[in-house]
Design a protein around this motif. Structure first.
Motif, PDB file in Angstrom:
ATOM      1  N   LEU A 130     -39.779  -7.037  -0.168  1.00 42.35           N
ATOM      2  CA  LEU A 130     -40.111  -5.854  -1.233  1.00 42.35           C
ATOM      3  C   LEU A 130     -41.055  -5.134  -0.530  1.00 42.35           C
ATOM      4  O   LEU A 130     -40.997  -3.861  -0.582  1.00 42.35           O
ATOM      5  CB  LEU A 130     -40.727  -6.446  -2.309  1.00 42.35           C
ATOM      6  N   MET A 131     -42.276  -5.683   0.204  1.00 45.83           N
ATOM      7  CA  MET A 131     -43.368  -4.884   0.727  1.00 45.83           C
ATOM      8  C   MET A 131     -42.585  -4.216   1.939  1.00 45.83           C
ATOM      9  O   MET A 131     -43.046  -2.849   2.285  1.00 45.83           O
ATOM     10  CB  MET A 131     -44.474  -5.888   1.361  1.00 45.83           C
ATOM     11  N   LEU A 132     -42.012  -4.760   2.635  1.00 42.88           N
ATOM     12  CA  LEU A 132     -41.270  -4.064   3.720  1.00 42.88           C
ATOM     13  C   LEU A 132     -40.373  -2.751   3.266  1.00 42.88           C
ATOM     14  O   LEU A 132     -40.523  -1.693   3.929  1.00 42.88           O
ATOM     15  CB  LEU A 132     -40.329  -4.850   4.844  1.00 42.88           C
ATOM     16  N   ILE A 134     -40.948  -1.089   0.784  1.00 41.31           N
ATOM     17  CA  ILE A 134     -41.903  -0.187   0.085  1.00 41.31           C
ATOM     18  C   ILE A 134     -42.328   0.565   1.349  1.00 41.31           C
ATOM     19  O   ILE A 134     -42.605   1.854   1.333  1.00 41.31           O
ATOM     20  CB  ILE A 134     -42.931  -0.718  -0.659  1.00 41.31           C
ATOM     21  N   LEU A 135     -42.776  -0.081   2.466  1.00 42.48           N
ATOM     22  CA  LEU A 135     -43.601   0.443   3.725  1.00 42.48           C
ATOM     23  C   LEU A 135     -42.319   1.322   4.212  1.00 42.48           C
ATOM     24  O   LEU A 135     -42.942   2.512   4.411  1.00 42.48           O
ATOM     25  CB  LEU A 135     -43.728  -0.720   4.586  1.00 42.48           C
ATOM     26  N   PHE A 136     -41.272   1.003   4.292  1.00 39.83           N
ATOM     27  CA  PHE A 136     -39.975   1.869   5.008  1.00 39.83           C
ATOM     28  C   PHE A 136     -39.857   3.138   4.174  1.00 39.83           C
ATOM     29  O   PHE A 136     -39.875   4.281   4.578  1.00 39.83           O
ATOM     30  CB  PHE A 136     -38.823   1.200   5.012  1.00 39.83           C
ATOM     31  N   SER A 138     -41.941   4.612   2.225  1.00 34.30           N
ATOM     32  CA  SER A 138     -43.028   5.653   2.060  1.00 34.30           C
ATOM     33  C   SER A 138     -43.059   6.299   3.521  1.00 34.30           C
ATOM     34  O   SER A 138     -43.723   7.400   3.584  1.00 34.30           O
ATOM     35  CB  SER A 138     -44.522   4.810   2.157  1.00 34.30           C
ATOM     36  N   ILE A 220     -33.995  -0.980  -9.692  1.00 37.00           N
ATOM     37  CA  ILE A 220     -34.790  -0.559 -10.841  1.00 37.00           C
ATOM     38  C   ILE A 220     -36.303  -0.835 -10.646  1.00 37.00           C
ATOM     39  O   ILE A 220     -36.916   0.107 -10.937  1.00 37.00           O
ATOM     40  CB  ILE A 220     -34.439  -1.751 -12.112  1.00 37.00           C
ATOM     41  N   GLY A 221     -36.459  -2.022  -9.791  1.00 38.42           N
ATOM     42  CA  GLY A 221     -38.095  -2.284  -9.686  1.00 38.42           C
ATOM     43  C   GLY A 221     -38.572  -1.468  -8.851  1.00 38.42           C
ATOM     44  O   GLY A 221     -39.771  -0.752  -8.791  1.00 38.42           O
ATOM     45  N   LEU A 222     -37.903  -0.771  -7.653  1.00 46.51           N
ATOM     46  CA  LEU A 222     -38.564  -0.103  -6.618  1.00 46.51           C
ATOM     47  C   LEU A 222     -38.649   1.481  -7.399  1.00 46.51           C
ATOM     48  O   LEU A 222     -39.758   2.047  -7.126  1.00 46.51           O
ATOM     49  CB  LEU A 222     -37.442   0.313  -5.322  1.00 46.51           C
ATOM     50  N   PHE A 224     -39.109   1.955 -10.397  1.00 51.14           N
ATOM     51  CA  PHE A 224     -40.182   1.700 -11.351  1.00 51.14           C
ATOM     52  C   PHE A 224     -41.525   1.908 -10.539  1.00 51.14           C
ATOM     53  O   PHE A 224     -42.565   2.403 -10.870  1.00 51.14           O
ATOM     54  CB  PHE A 224     -40.067   0.587 -11.946  1.00 51.14           C
ATOM     55  N   LEU A 225     -41.615   1.365  -9.449  1.00 54.34           N
ATOM     56  CA  LEU A 225     -42.902   1.444  -8.686  1.00 54.34           C
ATOM     57  C   LEU A 225     -42.909   2.594  -8.211  1.00 54.34           C
ATOM     58  O   LEU A 225     -44.084   3.196  -7.660  1.00 54.34           O
ATOM     59  CB  LEU A 225     -43.013   0.355  -7.562  1.00 54.34           C
ATOM     60  N   PHE A 227     -41.128   3.985  -5.526  1.00 57.29           N
ATOM     61  CA  PHE A 227     -40.683   3.708  -4.121  1.00 57.29           C
ATOM     62  C   PHE A 227     -39.104   3.839  -4.074  1.00 57.29           C
ATOM     63  O   PHE A 227     -38.599   3.306  -3.075  1.00 57.29           O
ATOM     64  CB  PHE A 227     -41.239   2.642  -3.425  1.00 57.29           C
ATOM     65  N   LEU A 240     -36.952   3.523 -16.886  1.00 57.76           N
ATOM     66  CA  LEU A 240     -37.816   2.370 -17.377  1.00 57.76           C
ATOM     67  C   LEU A 240     -39.547   3.039 -17.066  1.00 57.76           C
ATOM     68  O   LEU A 240     -40.160   2.579 -17.745  1.00 57.76           O
ATOM     69  CB  LEU A 240     -37.512   1.167 -16.389  1.00 57.76           C
ATOM     70  N   ARG A 244     -43.979   3.670 -18.539  1.00 59.15           N
ATOM     71  CA  ARG A 244     -45.444   3.363 -17.971  1.00 59.15           C
ATOM     72  C   ARG A 244     -46.469   4.041 -18.563  1.00 59.15           C
ATOM     73  O   ARG A 244     -47.557   3.569 -18.604  1.00 59.15           O
ATOM     74  CB  ARG A 244     -45.332   3.789 -16.400  1.00 59.15           C
TER      75      ARG A 244
ATOM     76  N   ILE B 145     -39.059  -6.361 -14.636  1.00 61.03           N
ATOM     77  CA  ILE B 145     -39.785  -5.321 -15.508  1.00 61.03           C
ATOM     78  C   ILE B 145     -39.220  -5.025 -16.863  1.00 61.03           C
ATOM     79  O   ILE B 145     -40.214  -4.836 -17.710  1.00 61.03           O
ATOM     80  CB  ILE B 145     -39.496  -3.985 -14.556  1.00 61.03           C
ATOM     81  N   LEU B 149     -41.812  -5.105 -20.150  1.00 61.90           N
ATOM     82  CA  LEU B 149     -41.749  -3.735 -20.889  1.00 61.90           C
ATOM     83  C   LEU B 149     -41.433  -4.243 -22.576  1.00 61.90           C
ATOM     84  O   LEU B 149     -42.044  -4.098 -23.325  1.00 61.90           O
ATOM     85  CB  LEU B 149     -40.595  -2.602 -20.674  1.00 61.90           C
ATOM     86  N   PHE B 263     -44.577  -6.620  -9.336  1.00 62.81           N
ATOM     87  CA  PHE B 263     -44.094  -5.999 -10.766  1.00 62.81           C
ATOM     88  C   PHE B 263     -44.629  -6.372 -11.818  1.00 62.81           C
ATOM     89  O   PHE B 263     -45.010  -5.365 -12.807  1.00 62.81           O
ATOM     90  CB  PHE B 263     -42.419  -6.652 -10.935  1.00 62.81           C
ATOM     91  N   THR B 266     -47.934  -4.486 -12.103  1.00 63.21           N
ATOM     92  CA  THR B 266     -47.790  -3.058 -12.427  1.00 63.21           C
ATOM     93  C   THR B 266     -47.486  -2.725 -13.828  1.00 63.21           C
ATOM     94  O   THR B 266     -47.873  -1.692 -14.295  1.00 63.21           O
ATOM     95  CB  THR B 266     -46.636  -2.571 -11.315  1.00 63.21           C
ATOM     96  N   PHE B 277     -51.380  -3.088  -3.296  1.00 65.32           N
ATOM     97  CA  PHE B 277     -50.618  -2.874  -2.387  1.00 65.32           C
ATOM     98  C   PHE B 277     -49.756  -1.570  -2.574  1.00 65.32           C
ATOM     99  O   PHE B 277     -49.696  -0.577  -1.641  1.00 65.32           O
ATOM    100  CB  PHE B 277     -49.898  -3.930  -2.030  1.00 65.32           C
ATOM    101  N   VAL B 278     -49.206  -1.456  -3.805  1.00 69.00           N
ATOM    102  CA  VAL B 278     -48.492  -0.289  -4.106  1.00 69.00           C
ATOM    103  C   VAL B 278     -49.391   0.952  -3.978  1.00 69.00           C
ATOM    104  O   VAL B 278     -49.079   2.038  -3.549  1.00 69.00           O
ATOM    105  CB  VAL B 278     -48.009  -0.659  -5.452  1.00 69.00           C
ATOM    106  N   VAL B 281     -50.058   1.779  -0.238  1.00 67.07           N
ATOM    107  CA  VAL B 281     -49.045   2.331   0.538  1.00 67.07           C
ATOM    108  C   VAL B 281     -48.920   3.891  -0.168  1.00 67.07           C
ATOM    109  O   VAL B 281     -48.711   4.906   0.744  1.00 67.07           O
ATOM    110  CB  VAL B 281     -47.799   1.775   0.310  1.00 67.07           C
ATOM    111  N   ARG B 284     -51.568   5.765   1.475  1.00 65.01           N
ATOM    112  CA  ARG B 284     -51.509   6.073   3.121  1.00 65.01           C
ATOM    113  C   ARG B 284     -52.818   5.200   3.656  1.00 65.01           C
ATOM    114  O   ARG B 284     -53.368   5.408   4.686  1.00 65.01           O
ATOM    115  CB  ARG B 284     -51.730   7.323   3.734  1.00 65.01           C
ATOM    116  N   ILE B 293     -49.892  -7.191   3.582  1.00 65.73           N
ATOM    117  CA  ILE B 293     -48.926  -7.657   4.158  1.00 65.73           C
ATOM    118  C   ILE B 293     -48.755  -9.114   5.147  1.00 65.73           C
ATOM    119  O   ILE B 293     -48.172 -10.062   4.854  1.00 65.73           O
ATOM    120  CB  ILE B 293     -47.895  -6.529   5.014  1.00 65.73           C
TER     121      ILE B 293
END
Lengths: 288, 321
Positions: A130-132, A134-136, A138, A220-222, A224-225, A227, A240, A244, B145, B149, B263, B266, B277-278, B281, B284, B293
């Motif tokens: 998931l982190m990777l 998100i990194l890509f 961004s 959905i998760g990405l 939502f965040l 990303f 969704l 927030r 999520i 919610l 999740f 957040t 982390f979110v 990123v 930056r 990571i």
């Protein structure tokens, strides 16, 4: 695993009323969403902002109310579901194709090929996926959902299927029919695709349902965040994300609750069917 | 056993190094940087370049990487570009919230999963089992999520029983002591319940199948035939064997909860590592993102090791191999 075609899978689903119901409901929803989303809704018209109808409650004009940009929520929901389903299907099929190919290859040859490949895969699998992603995400801004799906496929979409197919191919590779084919001089690639692969059909379909549900959750998760898809593109995750802000969540539930319920129904359908397919894939658990 | 530990750790080292290089190279492609956000009107035009030079952002990536490795080995993870404090401090500030959430989630997870698993296994194919299987089925299908919610919507807004966000109320944090403790606990209920209910399904299912399997093994038949009371058969013979793998999975389960909290953090606006982390990123702030990571990957490796070790400890058959 003496029999493993699609026939067994279908028989198992047909015998399970819940799975059959789930399958038809899923197909029904998907067909409705695609037909409505591609042929009935005029997308440019539906996406047009309207200052006068912002955040309206459900009313005869707008059965599900309007979103913060004053657009009809029903149309938005259909477009969102369409886009989310598109991504889920493409990522699932793309990831599965790559995964099946790699899994077959590693499992069939075994030995050094397998050792090296498994090391590499273990390395890749260790990374928090998931982190990777998100990194890509961004780094690259994707203009279309296809590019976004491609990125998810490459980063992690192929892992599950690779593992599944590898183990099954390893088992199949030791069986007599493979040895017999080899003795007859059939090329390895033909044995893999024409003889081993058909035996894996039920286990692959069982994996597919699991991966499909996972990918839907991922999109959905990405989104939502923040990303996932770009902000202007409707998707279930974006709906969704309206929730927030606590104001929207509390006072304007029509903007996010329908999406949440739709996701729930789709996921339940996929898993109802998946459970039946799972039984079909494991000969001991079959009910027919 | 120690051989396995050392071997696993040695394999993990090149993996972690490879990961750090990859993340480092990726970070170079990130468009924009944290410094742009710190520009103020009226700064001289060369200022951003001077700031970049100062942060070492103008050097090629391998120079930056070797400098970073050198610093990490000395225990210095660098400075956050966004918050202008050391990375260790930023992570440390957020870490406790994630740790609290993980511990609470794990406790609730086992508190829910073990009784349900035992009931389902004992009443196999009868009504309680069917109800519990349905429960597993429903919660296996819900994405985190959506569940979060709905929990907020129902229990925080509709009933008003629990707070919807943050990890402690401002007043209680100011008062400290028990008031702070209760406030934290109160804030933890919804997020940890969400994690525990969703994460527990696999454990329930596993325990149930385990009990059903053990029930039909020879030593249980022996115990029954020599007249052991049914209660005792369950507590002494079946449970003891069925619960072993669950105990083995506990280490991995904590790590799963730990890494899977992005999740939940957040949705419930908890200032934990996932949310950090979110935010880093999006901002930056790559020294923080990179450190996180690496941290998560490290936790993943250690959890895998821990899980294998516990299984080795509780199951003599594996130890011999």
């Amino acid at each position: 695993m003496e029999k493993g075609g699609l026939g067994v899978v279908w028989k198992e689903i047909r015998n399970d009323k819940l799975a059959l119901f789930g399958l038809f409901l899923f197909i029904g929803i998907v067909a409705t969403v695609y037909f409505w989303g591609y042929y009935i809704i005029d997308e440019t018209q539906a996406m047009r902002l309207s200052m006068f109808t912002m955040n309206q409650r459900p009313s005869p004009d707008f059965r599900l109310g309007t979103d913060p940009m004053g657009r009809c929520m029903i149309q938005q929901l259909v477009l969102a579901a369409r886009n989310s389903l598109n991504i889920s299907f493409v990522v699932t099929i793309g990831g599965a194709s790559i995964g099946i190919f790699i899994g077959l290859f590693i499992g069939f040859y075994g030995g050094h090929v397998e050792n090296v490949a498994m090391r590499l895969i273990a390395f890749w699998g260790m990374i928090p996926g998931l982190m990777l992603i998100i990194l890509f995400r961004s780094i690259i801004t994707f203009k279309t959902w296809l590019g976004f799906s491609g990125m998810i496929i490459l980063v992690g979409g192929w892992l599950t299927m690779t593992g599944l197919v590898r183990v099954m191919t390893l088992q199949q590779g030791r069986l007599d029919y493979v040895a017999a084919s080899k003795t007859l001089g059939t090329p390895n690639i033909v044995i893999m695709i024409r003889e081993v692969l058909p035996n894996l059909v039920s286990i692959i379909t069982s994996g597919l349902t699991l991966v499909l549900a996972g990918n839907m959750g991922l999109e959905i998760g990405l989104t939502f965040l923040g990303f996932g898809l770009p902000p202007g593109v409707p998707s279930l995750g974006q709906h969704l994300a309206y929730a927030r802000s606590s104001g929207t969540m509390q006072q304007r539930p029509w903007q996010w609750l329908p999406a949440a319920l739709l996701i729930l129904i789709l996921m339940l359908c996929i898993n109802f069917v998946g459970q039946a397919i799972n039984r079909a894939a494991d000969a001991r658990k079959r009910s027919v | 056993m120690w051989k396995t530990v050392v071997r696993r750790l040695l394999i993990a080292i090149p993996q972690l190094i490879g990961l750090s290089v990859m993340v480092f190279v990726l970070a170079q492609f990130m468009p924009g940087d944290a410094l742009r956000g710190q520009l103020e009107p009226g700064m001289p035009p060369g200022e951003i370049n001077r700031m970049r030079e100062e942060a070492g952002l103008n050097d090629p990536w391998y120079v930056q990487y070797s400098r970073w490795v050198g610093n990490v080995l000395r225990g210095d993870l660098g400075r956050s570009l966004q918050h202008r404090v050391p990375v260790t401090k930023v992570i440390g500030d957020n870490m406790m919230n994630t740790v609290r959430l993980s511990i609470m989630t794990t406790i609730l997870l086992y508190a829910i999963a073990i009784p349900l698993g035992i009931i389902a296994g004992r009443k196999h194919n009868r009504l309680p089992d069917k109800i519990i299987m349905f429960y597993i089925f429903i919660f296996f299908s819900i994405p985190t999520i959506v569940m979060g919610l709905l929990m907020i919507f129902i229990f925080a807004f509709h009933y008003g029983w629990f707070p919807a966000m943050n990890s402690v109320s401002v007043i209680a944090a100011f008062q400290g002591g028990w008031a702070e403790f209760w406030s934290r606990l109160h804030h933890l209920v919804l997020p940890s319940m969400t994690g525990a209910i969703l994460g527990g399904t696999a454990t329930i299912y596993y325990l149930r199948n385990q009990i059903i399997d053990v029930q039909s093994s020879d030593f249980v038949t022996t115990a029954r035939s020599k007249g052991t009371p049914e209660r005792r058969v369950y507590t002494r013979h079946i449970l003891r064997n069925a619960i072993l793998p669950i105990a083995g999975g506990m280490g991995a389960s904590i790590a799963f909860v730990f890494t899977g909290s992005i999740f939940i953090e957040t949705v419930f606006s908890i200032n934990g590592m996932g949310q950090l982390f979110v935010n880093s990123v999006s901002g930056r702030d790559w020294p923080v993102a990179n450190a996180l990571i690496m941290f998560y990957a490290f936790v993943g490796v250690m959890a895998g090791l821990l899980a294998d070790l516990t299984i080795m400890l509780v199951d003599p058959r594996i130890r011999i191999k």
